[in-house]
Enzyme design. Sequence first.
Site, PDB file in Angstrom:
ATOM      1  N   HIS A  56      16.694  25.244  70.853  1.00 56.56           N
ATOM      2  CA  HIS A  56      17.514  25.838  69.798  1.00 56.56           C
ATOM      3  C   HIS A  56      16.718  25.880  68.499  1.00 56.56           C
ATOM      4  O   HIS A  56      15.603  25.348  68.424  1.00 56.56           O
ATOM      5  CB  HIS A  56      18.841  25.091  69.623  1.00 56.56           C
ATOM      6  CG  HIS A  56      18.715  23.693  69.133  1.00 56.56           C
ATOM      7  ND1 HIS A  56      18.176  22.665  69.883  1.00 56.56           N
ATOM      8  CD2 HIS A  56      19.049  23.107  67.943  1.00 56.56           C
ATOM      9  CE1 HIS A  56      18.212  21.536  69.209  1.00 56.56           C
ATOM     10  NE2 HIS A  56      18.719  21.772  68.011  1.00 56.56           N
ATOM     11  N   HIS A  58      16.980  24.735  65.286  1.00 58.74           N
ATOM     12  CA  HIS A  58      16.911  23.772  64.183  1.00 58.74           C
ATOM     13  C   HIS A  58      15.462  23.371  63.895  1.00 58.74           C
ATOM     14  O   HIS A  58      14.648  23.217  64.805  1.00 58.74           O
ATOM     15  CB  HIS A  58      17.759  22.544  64.486  1.00 58.74           C
ATOM     16  CG  HIS A  58      19.223  22.800  64.357  1.00 58.74           C
ATOM     17  ND1 HIS A  58      20.182  21.982  64.903  1.00 58.74           N
ATOM     18  CD2 HIS A  58      19.910  23.806  63.736  1.00 58.74           C
ATOM     19  CE1 HIS A  58      21.399  22.463  64.621  1.00 58.74           C
ATOM     20  NE2 HIS A  58      21.245  23.572  63.917  1.00 58.74           N
ATOM     21  N   ASP A  60      13.883  20.700  63.080  1.00 57.10           N
ATOM     22  CA  ASP A  60      13.257  19.532  63.699  1.00 57.10           C
ATOM     23  C   ASP A  60      12.906  19.767  65.161  1.00 57.10           C
ATOM     24  O   ASP A  60      12.352  18.882  65.822  1.00 57.10           O
ATOM     25  CB  ASP A  60      14.134  18.282  63.538  1.00 57.10           C
ATOM     26  CG  ASP A  60      15.463  18.385  64.245  1.00 57.10           C
ATOM     27  OD1 ASP A  60      16.073  19.470  64.236  1.00 57.10           O
ATOM     28  OD2 ASP A  60      15.923  17.366  64.799  1.00 57.10           O
ATOM     29  N   HIS A  61      13.192  20.979  65.649  1.00 58.27           N
ATOM     30  CA  HIS A  61      12.816  21.362  67.016  1.00 58.27           C
ATOM     31  C   HIS A  61      11.796  22.493  67.043  1.00 58.27           C
ATOM     32  O   HIS A  61      11.147  22.689  68.075  1.00 58.27           O
ATOM     33  CB  HIS A  61      14.062  21.773  67.807  1.00 58.27           C
ATOM     34  CG  HIS A  61      14.999  20.632  68.052  1.00 58.27           C
ATOM     35  ND1 HIS A  61      15.203  20.062  69.286  1.00 58.27           N
ATOM     36  CD2 HIS A  61      15.787  19.933  67.193  1.00 58.27           C
ATOM     37  CE1 HIS A  61      16.083  19.061  69.184  1.00 58.27           C
ATOM     38  NE2 HIS A  61      16.443  18.969  67.920  1.00 58.27           N
ATOM     39  N   HIS A 112      26.365  22.868  69.980  1.00 58.74           N
ATOM     40  CA  HIS A 112      25.557  22.360  68.867  1.00 58.74           C
ATOM     41  C   HIS A 112      25.090  23.533  68.010  1.00 58.74           C
ATOM     42  O   HIS A 112      25.212  23.520  66.791  1.00 58.74           O
ATOM     43  CB  HIS A 112      24.388  21.578  69.429  1.00 58.74           C
ATOM     44  CG  HIS A 112      23.507  20.940  68.403  1.00 58.74           C
ATOM     45  ND1 HIS A 112      23.930  19.914  67.589  1.00 58.74           N
ATOM     46  CD2 HIS A 112      22.212  21.180  68.063  1.00 58.74           C
ATOM     47  CE1 HIS A 112      22.936  19.560  66.784  1.00 58.74           C
ATOM     48  NE2 HIS A 112      21.884  20.313  67.054  1.00 58.74           N
ATOM     49  N   ASP A 131      19.744  19.120  72.138  1.00 53.33           N
ATOM     50  CA  ASP A 131      20.760  18.362  71.404  1.00 53.33           C
ATOM     51  C   ASP A 131      22.172  18.630  71.929  1.00 53.33           C
ATOM     52  O   ASP A 131      23.143  18.460  71.196  1.00 53.33           O
ATOM     53  CB  ASP A 131      20.712  18.717  69.914  1.00 53.33           C
ATOM     54  CG  ASP A 131      19.521  18.111  69.212  1.00 53.33           C
ATOM     55  OD1 ASP A 131      18.725  17.410  69.859  1.00 53.33           O
ATOM     56  OD2 ASP A 131      19.367  18.359  67.996  1.00 53.33           O
ATOM     57  N   HIS A 169      16.615  13.068  71.028  1.00 51.74           N
ATOM     58  CA  HIS A 169      16.775  12.086  69.949  1.00 51.74           C
ATOM     59  C   HIS A 169      17.041  10.700  70.524  1.00 51.74           C
ATOM     60  O   HIS A 169      17.687  10.566  71.573  1.00 51.74           O
ATOM     61  CB  HIS A 169      17.934  12.455  69.018  1.00 51.74           C
ATOM     62  CG  HIS A 169      17.658  13.627  68.136  1.00 51.74           C
ATOM     63  ND1 HIS A 169      16.957  13.522  66.950  1.00 51.74           N
ATOM     64  CD2 HIS A 169      17.989  14.941  68.269  1.00 51.74           C
ATOM     65  CE1 HIS A 169      16.884  14.724  66.386  1.00 51.74           C
ATOM     66  NE2 HIS A 169      17.490  15.597  67.163  1.00 51.74           N
TER      67      HIS A 169
END
Length: 257
Positions: A56, A58, A60-61, A112, A131, A169
């Site tokens: 996805h 985001h 941090d990915h 998410h 996530d 995570h």
Amino acid sequence: MIQIDALPAFNDNYIWLLQDPISRRCAVVDPGDAAPVLAWLEAHGDWTLSDILITHHHFDHVGGVEQLKKATGARVAGPAAEKIPARDVDLGDNDLIEVLGLRFQVMAVPGHTLGHIAYYHAEQNLLLCGDTLFAGGCGRLFEGTPQQMHQSLSRLAALPGATRVYCTHEYTLSNLRFAHAVEPHNPDVSARLAEVSRWRDEGRISLPSSIELELATNPFLRTGEPGVIEAAKRNDERSSSEPSAVFASLRAWKDRF
């Protein structure tokens, strides 16, 4: 059998590193930071990064994608419904993609984010779920509805129990503390909470999990269990026994926990 290792990133992210020791090729999943991947490649000079898989959008990915692609030429694959930097392959529900000689099935798992996908390989009992499903929990609903996330989790829960769950995570301990609040008399939750507490005290990673373990200990996969239903009703008097309503109550409770 490919080898899978975790490259820690940020405070609690894991970049999953898939390795084929025969071809000396590797792939990474959700590299929010390029540095850990580049450091590994430098330390293993005869390996080639062939693929970057994204679940996805985001940051941090995906934050390290462009730098990694520029440095290695790796192919970038990710959800067609989301804006993914440097993407070469657009993926949607039930698509197939071959990585390191393995053919992964793409599963749409919105909740998410609306375009979130997971990668599943049946023969290797392997699920890369970003996530959506966490060990002992699930992702926050940033874009999707409780109904969408409940449906996505139900789809993942239907996979074989031996399926190894690689989420992104290290949230397991906090998730299990919530699971224990929901089901304080569930012996599987209590045992897992004690085990993961010990692991984290020792600096050990708590992943991967398995579908079988999640079905026994993850309240978000146990919305049909009488004890979970009652806990949701105690916390939210508007909650009904309908599974997606139980899920919605649990998710709202966890957001405040």
